[in-house]
Scaffold this active site. Structure first.
Site: not given
Ligand code: IMP
Ligand code: MG
Length: 184
Positions: A47, A103-104, A107, A135, A156-157, A163, A169
């Site tokens: 999501k 993609e958001d 990682d 990252k 971690f963001v 989320d 979100r």
């Protein structure tokens, strides 16, 4: 939601909404340059990519199509498992299409490398990757991000689609979550 609405939960601001808009524009200009004469298919990874997709799609001055895929790799944890499972598959055929994965965040890169392999087996003509965040210090596999918003530190963001346990979100910016939030 603004940073002031979740001030107790956020340790530091990583990106303001204004900075995110600059990253979104950078991504859109790169896509326009590469696809002046075709209609690329943007595939959002649910999501987290919902906000990036909505903003990049509207920022673009070329015709596109949109589809969504849902994969599961994280569960409720803050660590990538590397295990990818299709939760919702695509509706549109990839055969002969110029595909852009949206993609958001990249990682570990594990989700993305799995998607790249999966999509190339479906006969896409070209496959590119757009990501708002990356990252570099967390990457475990070497994957190319063709259209990037920002490189960020290995924290971690949350926010702008990202989320923690399905919350945050709808935060307009991106911020580092206070570790105390994980432990309660
Ligand atoms: P990967 O480790 O590159 O496979 O990342 C997979 C997914 O984990 C991303 O698409 C995000 O949904 C999620 N993720 C990775 N890093 C973060 C983070 O810092 N905050 C929230 N979600 C994250
Ligand atoms: Mg997630």
């Amino acid at each position: 939601m603004e940073f002031s609405d979740v001030a107790d939960d956020i340790e530091s601001v990583v990106l303001t909404p204004e900075q995110i808009a600059e990253g979104v524009a950078r991504i859109a200009r790169g896509i326009e340059k590469d696809f002046p004469h075709s209609t690329p298919l943007l595939i959002g990874v649910l999501k987290g990519a919902v906000m990036v997709m909505a903003d990049v799609a509207r920022e673009l001055h070329i015709p596109i199509e949109i589809d969504w895929m849902a994969v599961s790799s994280y569960g409720q944890s803050t660590q990538s498992s590397g295990v990818v499972r299709i939760v919702k598959d695509l509706d549109i055929s990839l055969e002969g299409r110029d595909v852009i994965i949206v993609e958001d965040i990249v990682d570990s890169g594990l989700t993305l490398s799995w998607l790249l392999e999966n999509f190339s087996s479906r006969q896409a003509a070209t496959i590119k990757v757009a990501a708002l965040l990356r990252k570099p210090d967390a990457m475990k596999v070497d994957v190319t991000v063709d259209y990037l918003g920002f490189d960020i530190a290995n924290d971690f963001v949350v926010g702008f689609g990202l989320d923690y346990a399905e919350s945050y979100r709808n935060l307009r910016g991106v911020g580092v979550l206070k570790p105390s939030v994980y432990s309660t």
